[in-house]
Design a protein around this motif. Structure first.
Motif: not given
Length: 126
Positions: A121-125
């Motif tokens: 989720l963080r990497e793909n925002k």
């Protein structure tokens, strides 16, 4: 002296209470959990009793999505590894048996999945 297995709700409550007592005092995890949960610890513990009761005793008392509350927590791989370490040490301290081993395995898998999903989720925002 033999230790009990995690085959009753009372033993699940002992596991949950003793584990989160350790988490609340832990230097790495305590601040994150205490900030997130605040004064809602009794509610959180009750939810954890139901979660583990559903998983280990096959008594369906937990309804919900366990990942959602964790999705935005400020945690990394080291946090999950430390969480599993404390969880397993707590299990070893209080329990033995098939259900104890299942709890350990399931907690490890859950930590891996949550860590992966949070990272994704963080990497793909999303």
């Amino acid at each position: 002296m033999t230790k009990p297995d995690l085959d009753t709700l009372d033993n699940i409550k002992l596991m949950v209470n003793s584990f989160y007592a350790k988490i609340r005092k832990d230097e790495l995890l305590g601040p994150i959990f205490n900030e997130r949960i605040g004064d809602r610890w009794p509610e959180h513990l009750e939810k954890m009793y139901r979660f583990w009761q559903t998983i280990l005793l096959d008594e369906h008392t937990y309804y919900g999505s366990p990942f959602s509350p964790h999705a935005t927590m400020p945690v990394e791989t080291e946090h999950f590894e430390h969480w599993v370490e404390i969880f397993n040490a707590n299990l070893d301290e209080h329990f033995e048996g098939e259900k104890k081993e299942e709890a350990s395995w399931r907690a490890g898998k859950m930590a891996q999945m949550f860590n992966y999903k949070i990272s994704y989720l963080r990497e793909n925002k999303l």
